[in-house]
Scaffold this motif. Structure first.
Motif, PDB file in Angstrom:
ATOM      1  N   LEU A 129      -0.660   4.844   4.965  1.00 54.17           N
ATOM      2  CA  LEU A 129      -1.741   5.185   4.051  1.00 54.17           C
ATOM      3  C   LEU A 129      -2.343   6.548   4.393  1.00 54.17           C
ATOM      4  CD1 LEU A 129      -3.543   4.419   1.705  1.00 54.17           C
ATOM      5  CD2 LEU A 129      -4.981   3.119   3.297  1.00 54.17           C
ATOM      6  N   SER A 130      -2.497   6.841   5.682  1.00 52.41           N
ATOM      7  CA  SER A 130      -3.037   8.133   6.086  1.00 52.41           C
ATOM      8  C   SER A 130      -2.154   9.274   5.601  1.00 52.41           C
ATOM      9  CB  SER A 130      -3.180   8.184   7.610  1.00 52.41           C
ATOM     10  OG  SER A 130      -3.641   9.445   8.031  1.00 52.41           O
ATOM     11  N   GLU A 131      -0.852   9.117   5.729  1.00 49.06           N
ATOM     12  CA  GLU A 131       0.059  10.164   5.286  1.00 49.06           C
ATOM     13  C   GLU A 131       0.072  10.287   3.770  1.00 49.06           C
ATOM     14  OE1 GLU A 131       3.815   9.334   7.032  1.00 49.06           O
ATOM     15  OE2 GLU A 131       3.164   9.846   9.076  1.00 49.06           O
ATOM     16  N   ARG A 132      -0.045   9.171   3.084  1.00 49.85           N
ATOM     17  CA  ARG A 132      -0.082   9.230   1.625  1.00 49.85           C
ATOM     18  C   ARG A 132      -1.326   9.976   1.144  1.00 49.85           C
ATOM     19  NH1 ARG A 132       0.568   3.759  -1.775  1.00 49.85           N
ATOM     20  NH2 ARG A 132       2.573   3.865  -0.708  1.00 49.85           N
ATOM     21  N   ILE A 133      -2.465   9.698   1.782  1.00 44.93           N
ATOM     22  CA  ILE A 133      -3.703  10.400   1.411  1.00 44.93           C
ATOM     23  C   ILE A 133      -3.560  11.898   1.693  1.00 44.93           C
ATOM     24  CG2 ILE A 133      -6.138  10.645   1.964  1.00 44.93           C
ATOM     25  CD1 ILE A 133      -6.137   7.622   2.617  1.00 44.93           C
ATOM     26  N   ALA A 134      -3.009  12.228   2.862  1.00 47.10           N
ATOM     27  CA  ALA A 134      -2.830  13.638   3.201  1.00 47.10           C
ATOM     28  C   ALA A 134      -1.906  14.332   2.203  1.00 47.10           C
ATOM     29  CB  ALA A 134      -2.283  13.768   4.621  1.00 47.10           C
ATOM     30  N   ARG A 265      -7.469   9.095  -8.829  1.00 51.93           N
ATOM     31  CA  ARG A 265      -6.373   8.890  -9.784  1.00 51.93           C
ATOM     32  C   ARG A 265      -5.023   8.868  -9.073  1.00 51.93           C
ATOM     33  NH1 ARG A 265      -9.393  12.657 -12.926  1.00 51.93           N
ATOM     34  NH2 ARG A 265      -7.968  14.316 -12.247  1.00 51.93           N
ATOM     35  N   SER A 266      -4.856   9.710  -8.077  1.00 51.55           N
ATOM     36  CA  SER A 266      -3.572   9.779  -7.369  1.00 51.55           C
ATOM     37  C   SER A 266      -3.304   8.526  -6.540  1.00 51.55           C
ATOM     38  CB  SER A 266      -3.542  11.012  -6.461  1.00 51.55           C
ATOM     39  OG  SER A 266      -3.687  12.194  -7.208  1.00 51.55           O
ATOM     40  N   LEU A 267      -4.356   7.940  -5.966  1.00 51.15           N
ATOM     41  CA  LEU A 267      -4.171   6.794  -5.075  1.00 51.15           C
ATOM     42  C   LEU A 267      -4.252   5.454  -5.792  1.00 51.15           C
ATOM     43  CD1 LEU A 267      -6.262   7.942  -1.968  1.00 51.15           C
ATOM     44  CD2 LEU A 267      -3.780   7.971  -2.235  1.00 51.15           C
ATOM     45  N   PHE A 268      -5.013   5.395  -6.889  1.00 50.03           N
ATOM     46  CA  PHE A 268      -5.258   4.102  -7.525  1.00 50.03           C
ATOM     47  C   PHE A 268      -4.838   4.036  -8.979  1.00 50.03           C
ATOM     48  CE2 PHE A 268      -8.316   4.526  -4.069  1.00 50.03           C
ATOM     49  CZ  PHE A 268      -8.159   3.327  -3.403  1.00 50.03           C
ATOM     50  N   GLY A 269      -4.485   5.145  -9.582  1.00 51.95           N
ATOM     51  CA  GLY A 269      -4.049   5.121 -10.966  1.00 51.95           C
ATOM     52  C   GLY A 269      -5.056   5.753 -11.908  1.00 51.95           C
ATOM     53  N   GLU A 270      -4.598   5.999 -13.123  1.00 54.71           N
ATOM     54  CA  GLU A 270      -5.427   6.649 -14.127  1.00 54.71           C
ATOM     55  C   GLU A 270      -6.520   5.710 -14.635  1.00 54.71           C
ATOM     56  OE1 GLU A 270      -5.293   9.740 -15.018  1.00 54.71           O
ATOM     57  OE2 GLU A 270      -3.505  10.276 -13.850  1.00 54.71           O
ATOM     58  N   GLY A 271      -7.562   6.318 -15.178  1.00 55.69           N
ATOM     59  CA  GLY A 271      -8.596   5.552 -15.860  1.00 55.69           C
ATOM     60  C   GLY A 271      -9.702   5.012 -14.984  1.00 55.69           C
ATOM     61  N   LEU A 272      -9.763   5.399 -13.719  1.00 53.55           N
ATOM     62  CA  LEU A 272     -10.806   4.911 -12.822  1.00 53.55           C
ATOM     63  C   LEU A 272     -11.838   6.006 -12.597  1.00 53.55           C
ATOM     64  CD1 LEU A 272      -8.673   3.004 -10.156  1.00 53.55           C
ATOM     65  CD2 LEU A 272      -9.967   2.031 -12.056  1.00 53.55           C
ATOM     66  N   GLY A 273     -13.072   5.724 -13.003  1.00 51.46           N
ATOM     67  CA  GLY A 273     -14.126   6.710 -12.861  1.00 51.46           C
ATOM     68  C   GLY A 273     -14.745   6.703 -11.472  1.00 51.46           C
ATOM     69  N   THR A 274     -15.509   7.737 -11.189  1.00 53.00           N
ATOM     70  CA  THR A 274     -16.221   7.848  -9.916  1.00 53.00           C
ATOM     71  C   THR A 274     -17.677   8.209 -10.192  1.00 53.00           C
ATOM     72  OG1 THR A 274     -15.711  10.212  -9.649  1.00 53.00           O
ATOM     73  CG2 THR A 274     -14.127   8.621  -8.723  1.00 53.00           C
ATOM     74  N   ILE A 350     -10.012   4.981   6.820  1.00 55.64           N
ATOM     75  CA  ILE A 350      -8.730   4.506   6.290  1.00 55.64           C
ATOM     76  C   ILE A 350      -8.651   2.980   6.387  1.00 55.64           C
ATOM     77  CG2 ILE A 350      -6.236   4.698   6.512  1.00 55.64           C
ATOM     78  CD1 ILE A 350      -6.623   7.434   7.689  1.00 55.64           C
ATOM     79  N   GLU A 351      -9.212   2.394   7.449  1.00 52.94           N
ATOM     80  CA  GLU A 351      -9.188   0.932   7.560  1.00 52.94           C
ATOM     81  C   GLU A 351      -9.886   0.273   6.378  1.00 52.94           C
ATOM     82  OE1 GLU A 351      -8.411   2.170  11.770  1.00 52.94           O
ATOM     83  OE2 GLU A 351      -9.604   2.905  10.091  1.00 52.94           O
ATOM     84  N   ARG A 352     -11.033   0.838   5.995  1.00 53.01           N
ATOM     85  CA  ARG A 352     -11.775   0.275   4.874  1.00 53.01           C
ATOM     86  C   ARG A 352     -10.960   0.359   3.583  1.00 53.01           C
ATOM     87  NH1 ARG A 352     -16.700  -1.139   2.982  1.00 53.01           N
ATOM     88  NH2 ARG A 352     -17.301  -0.433   0.900  1.00 53.01           N
ATOM     89  N   MET A 353     -10.315   1.497   3.370  1.00 50.26           N
ATOM     90  CA  MET A 353      -9.499   1.638   2.163  1.00 50.26           C
ATOM     91  C   MET A 353      -8.317   0.674   2.184  1.00 50.26           C
ATOM     92  SD  MET A 353      -7.812   5.037   0.439  1.00 50.26           S
ATOM     93  CE  MET A 353      -9.425   5.557  -0.142  1.00 50.26           C
ATOM     94  N   LEU A 354      -7.714   0.491   3.374  1.00 50.45           N
ATOM     95  CA  LEU A 354      -6.603  -0.450   3.477  1.00 50.45           C
ATOM     96  C   LEU A 354      -7.063  -1.872   3.177  1.00 50.45           C
ATOM     97  CD1 LEU A 354      -3.599  -0.837   4.309  1.00 50.45           C
ATOM     98  CD2 LEU A 354      -4.417  -1.316   6.612  1.00 50.45           C
ATOM     99  N   MET A 355      -8.270  -2.215   3.590  1.00 52.78           N
ATOM    100  CA  MET A 355      -8.780  -3.568   3.382  1.00 52.78           C
ATOM    101  C   MET A 355      -8.934  -3.883   1.898  1.00 52.78           C
ATOM    102  SD  MET A 355     -11.561  -4.045   6.482  1.00 52.78           S
ATOM    103  CE  MET A 355     -11.756  -5.811   6.225  1.00 52.78           C
ATOM    104  N   PHE A 356      -9.539  -2.988   1.135  1.00 53.35           N
ATOM    105  CA  PHE A 356      -9.708  -3.370  -0.263  1.00 53.35           C
ATOM    106  C   PHE A 356      -8.507  -3.012  -1.127  1.00 53.35           C
ATOM    107  CE2 PHE A 356     -10.534   0.834  -1.830  1.00 53.35           C
ATOM    108  CZ  PHE A 356     -11.443   1.469  -1.016  1.00 53.35           C
ATOM    109  N   ARG A 357      -7.607  -2.157  -0.663  1.00 52.74           N
ATOM    110  CA  ARG A 357      -6.370  -1.901  -1.415  1.00 52.74           C
ATOM    111  C   ARG A 357      -5.399  -3.066  -1.320  1.00 52.74           C
ATOM    112  NH1 ARG A 357      -3.808   2.852  -2.943  1.00 52.74           N
ATOM    113  NH2 ARG A 357      -1.949   2.119  -1.871  1.00 52.74           N
TER     114      ARG A 357
END
Length: 381
Positions: A129-134, A265-274, A350-357
């Motif tokens: 996940l860290s490498e994908r984010i980078a 959008r890159s990590l979770f897909g299109e259509g997600l607002g922030t 990254i741990e937090r993102m991994l948990m809810f992903r």
């Protein structure tokens, strides 16, 4: 010397009597039919078709007969021996076929089993996940920046506008390796009487990047950080962060918001607002908490008790981390003119993102080294 007995009658030879030959033949055929396997058939063959078998012994008696009697006796014995030989060959073919069928069943090889019984490993999902984010930010033109995990206090606190009396500098939050004798050092002073800590965030890498690189600076800083937290389902004293820093002329909060939108959008897909919620961090001004629309329910669970969402607890939003415009004091500490340059930064765990992903409920699963946790994530690179 006496002459041959031309009147010798073959019926007087017991072994060559027709009924004796028929009896030997029938006994041989019965034994052949009763043979249950190839080993038993070999014993039958030795007993009824071997050199000491009744038909073989009868065949030897033919030579003692008068010439005129040999043809008929030989024909009778030959027919009997031929019938026995033919029965032996047929029975052998039948038993060999039965043996082959039995071997196919009893010694069958299951070709669906793995050919290599050595267990296949897997990359740790935090690394993946860290490498994908980078990779998301490298594709935008950012560079990967790294720094030491044992860091000087100046880089970890002072340069980031964290005051000497800030709670984060107490023993309750920070692993101190060596306490400095004076606070608020400059980079040069930090080298004279350094205070050393295990870095509490990857922000010191941002400071080092501003000091070591020419402007503009666009870097992303993944790495391991340390805090004096107890290990439980949602906390660990060693965890991973990814932080981003951009310093250039004319950067605004709009650039920050656009960068966050692209990352989501890159990590979770299109259509997600922030969204950005006002907050406070010493090293950014203004500061904000960044949230994204829940990728699981997309906000549909809010106010609907019939459609609860475990990912966002039916709040419709997921908190990603902190962000903001780089505080001018941080730029000044790094020798950057805040009147000319501005910057933005954000970071998250990254741990937090991994948990809810991936619906990981216990953070301890990530650090215990159990291959049953990492193997489902595979060897993705």
């Amino acid at each position: 010397m006496s002459a041959p007995n031309k009147s010798y009658d073959p019926v007087e030879v017991e072994a060559l009597k027709p009924e004796e030959i028929d009896r030997a033949r029938d006994a041989a055929l019965a034994a052949i039919a009763e043979a249950g396997d190839l080993e038993a058939l070999r014993e039958v063959k030795a007993a009824h078709a071997g050199d000491r078998s009744p038909l073989a012994l009868a065949n030897r008696e033919i030579g003692a007969l008068p010439p005129q009697a040999r043809a008929e006796a030989g024909k009778r014995v030959g027919q009997a021996r031929g019938a026995v030989g033919q029965a032996l060959r047929k029975r052998q073919e039948e038993l060999e076929a039965e043996r082959d069928e039995r071997v196919l069943v009893e010694e069958a090889v299951d070709v669906t089993l793995p050919h290599d019984r050595t267990p296949v490993g897997a990359r740790h999902p935090l690394t993946t996940l860290s490498e994908r984010i980078a990779d998301v930010f490298v594709a935008m033109g950012y560079e990967i920046a790294e720094g030491p995990e044992a860091e000087a206090e100046w880089f970890n606190f002072d340069a980031l506008n964290i005051a000497p009396d800030h709670p984060a500098r107490t023993m309750q939050d920070t692993f101190f390796l060596q306490r400095g004798e004076r606070e608020g050092k400059t980079p040069e002073g930090a080298g004279d009487e350094p205070g050393a800590v295990l870095r509490t965030h990857t922000s010191p890498v941002q400071i080092r990047s501003l000091l070591e690189r020419d402007l503009p600076v666009y870097v992303v800083c993944p790495g391991r950080v340390y805090r004096t937290d107890e290990l439980d389902a949602t906390h660990t004293p060693v965890f991973h962060q990814v932080e981003l820093l951009a310093v250039d002329e004319g950067l605004t909060m709009a650039d920050l918001k656009g960068t966050i939108d692209h990352m989501v959008r890159s990590l979770f897909g299109e259509g997600l607002g922030t969204r950005l919620r006002p907050s406070y961090f010493p090293f950014t001004e203004p500061s904000a908490e960044m949230d994204m629309v829940c990728f699981a329910c997309r906000g549909a669970s809010v106010g609907d008790p019939d459609r609860p969402c475990r990912t966002c607890s039916s709040e419709g939003w997921i908190e990603l981390g902190g962000c903001g415009m780089v505080n001018p004091r941080v730029l000044t500490a790094c020798g950057v003119d805040p009147e000319r340059y501005s910057g933005f930064a954000f970071g998250f765990g990254i741990e937090r993102m991994l948990m809810f992903r991936h619906n990981v409920e216990d953070m301890r699963d990530m650090v215990e080294g159990d291959v049953r946790f990492t193997r489902p994530f595979g060897m993705e690179i």
